[in-house]
Design a protein around this motif. Sequence first.
Motif, short mmCIF file in Angstrom:
data_model
loop_
_atom_site.label_atom_id
_atom_site.label_comp_id
_atom_site.label_asym_id
_atom_site.label_seq_id
_atom_site.Cartn_x
_atom_site.Cartn_y
_atom_site.Cartn_z
N LEU A 44 0.82 -1.21 0.00
CA LEU A 44 0.00 0.00 0.00
C LEU A 44 0.85 1.26 0.00
O LEU A 44 0.54 2.23 -0.70
N PHE A 45 1.94 1.25 0.77
CA PHE A 45 2.80 2.43 0.83
C PHE A 45 3.41 2.70 -0.54
O PHE A 45 3.44 3.85 -1.00
N ALA A 46 3.89 1.65 -1.19
CA ALA A 46 4.52 1.82 -2.50
C ALA A 46 3.48 2.32 -3.51
O ALA A 46 3.76 3.23 -4.31
N GLN A 47 2.29 1.74 -3.42
CA GLN A 47 1.22 2.14 -4.32
C GLN A 47 0.85 3.62 -4.12
O GLN A 47 0.66 4.36 -5.08
N HIS A 48 0.81 4.01 -2.86
CA HIS A 48 0.45 5.39 -2.54
C HIS A 48 1.50 6.36 -3.07
O HIS A 48 1.17 7.49 -3.43
N ALA A 49 2.74 5.91 -3.12
CA ALA A 49 3.81 6.76 -3.64
C ALA A 49 3.87 6.67 -5.16
O ALA A 49 4.74 7.29 -5.77
N GLY A 50 2.97 5.90 -5.76
CA GLY A 50 2.94 5.78 -7.21
C GLY A 50 4.04 4.90 -7.77
O GLY A 50 4.45 5.05 -8.91
N ARG A 51 4.55 3.99 -6.91
CA ARG A 51 5.61 3.09 -7.35
C ARG A 51 5.07 1.67 -7.44
O ARG A 51 4.08 1.34 -6.78
N LYS A 52 5.74 0.85 -8.22
CA LYS A 52 5.36 -0.56 -8.26
C LYS A 52 6.27 -1.37 -7.36
O LYS A 52 5.95 -2.47 -6.95
N SER A 53 7.44 -0.78 -7.12
CA SER A 53 8.44 -1.52 -6.36
C SER A 53 8.58 -0.94 -4.94
O SER A 53 8.63 0.27 -4.77
N VAL A 54 8.64 -1.84 -3.98
CA VAL A 54 8.80 -1.43 -2.59
C VAL A 54 10.25 -1.04 -2.35
O VAL A 54 11.15 -1.77 -2.75
N ASN A 55 10.50 0.11 -1.76
CA ASN A 55 11.89 0.45 -1.45
C ASN A 55 12.10 0.64 0.06
O ASN A 55 11.18 0.44 0.84
N MET A 56 13.31 1.04 0.42
CA MET A 56 13.65 1.08 1.85
C MET A 56 12.81 2.10 2.61
O MET A 56 12.52 1.90 3.79
N GLU A 57 12.44 3.18 1.94
CA GLU A 57 11.63 4.21 2.61
C GLU A 57 10.31 3.61 3.10
O GLU A 57 9.82 3.95 4.17
N ASP A 58 9.74 2.73 2.30
CA ASP A 58 8.47 2.11 2.69
C ASP A 58 8.63 1.29 3.96
O ASP A 58 7.76 1.29 4.83
N VAL A 59 9.76 0.58 4.03
CA VAL A 59 9.99 -0.26 5.21
C VAL A 59 10.15 0.61 6.45
O VAL A 59 9.61 0.31 7.52
N ILE A 60 10.88 1.72 6.29
CA ILE A 60 11.08 2.62 7.43
C ILE A 60 9.75 3.24 7.84
O ILE A 60 9.43 3.35 9.02
N LEU A 61 8.95 3.58 6.83
CA LEU A 61 7.63 4.16 7.10
C LEU A 61 6.76 3.20 7.91
O LEU A 61 5.99 3.63 8.77
N SER A 62 6.89 1.92 7.64
CA SER A 62 6.05 0.95 8.34
C SER A 62 6.39 0.89 9.83
O SER A 62 5.62 0.36 10.61
N ALA A 63 7.54 1.45 10.21
CA ALA A 63 7.92 1.45 11.63
C ALA A 63 7.84 2.84 12.23
O ALA A 63 8.39 3.10 13.29
#
Lengths: 136, 102
Positions: free
Chosen positions: A69-88
């Motif tokens: 969902l985070f990657a999608q919200h950022a308009g990306r198809k690929s999950v990156n490190m920012e998404d993982v940090i955001l989840s915490a």
Amino acid sequence: MEGGGASDVEREEDDAATDLLRDRFRLSTISIAQAEAKSNGMEISQPIVACIADLAFKYTEQLAKDLELFAQHAGRKSVNMEDVILSAHRNEHLATTLRSFCNDLKAKEPQSDRKRKKATRKEDKATTSVVHVPDL
Amino acid sequence: MENTFDPDLIHAIFKLIWSRRALERERNEGAEALDCEVGAGTSKKNRRASANANALKLSCELLRVFVTEAVQRAATIAEAEGVGKIEATHLERILPQLLLDF
């Protein structure tokens, strides 16, 4: 109905795959948990380790949904490190820890390497390549 | 080398969850178009996520921290009780805060 039958088979395969992954995940968790208990000078009973493994697996499932969902919200198809940090992000300390781990990973991978990434993808190991989910 | 999760394993789990969700989405979208083949729908509406190698490593670290935190906190409780083995009651004590923290 052909369609219904196919999806049933799919679901069975899906369940089998889930079980297999869950077992592999459990084994990793057990070794991590036991090593951690040992370093604390403690023993840990088996049911508790299994319980922690199940918790961690549920957490992984939730994490996968969040990251998508985070990657999608950022308009990306690929999950990156920012998404993982955001989840915490709810836990500042955890986010800081992840941020420094992320910087370590970036430091290990110099800029010049990252640019050649696509060309050398096949020779290079998983450390530098971007992994894509194959289309089914 | 410190114990951690295998990024490939975590990737496999992520892929499984993502493909399951993609399937659900397709099923919801194509509820009225039942007679359309399963294979035809999947290729076009493929909005399946993928993950960066470093992101996977970072996820592994996050999960490792989750497990070690659980063990460490339970160990602290067990130690305070003067027991040498972590039992269910210790995990029960730390579980609510652990789940709030992750």
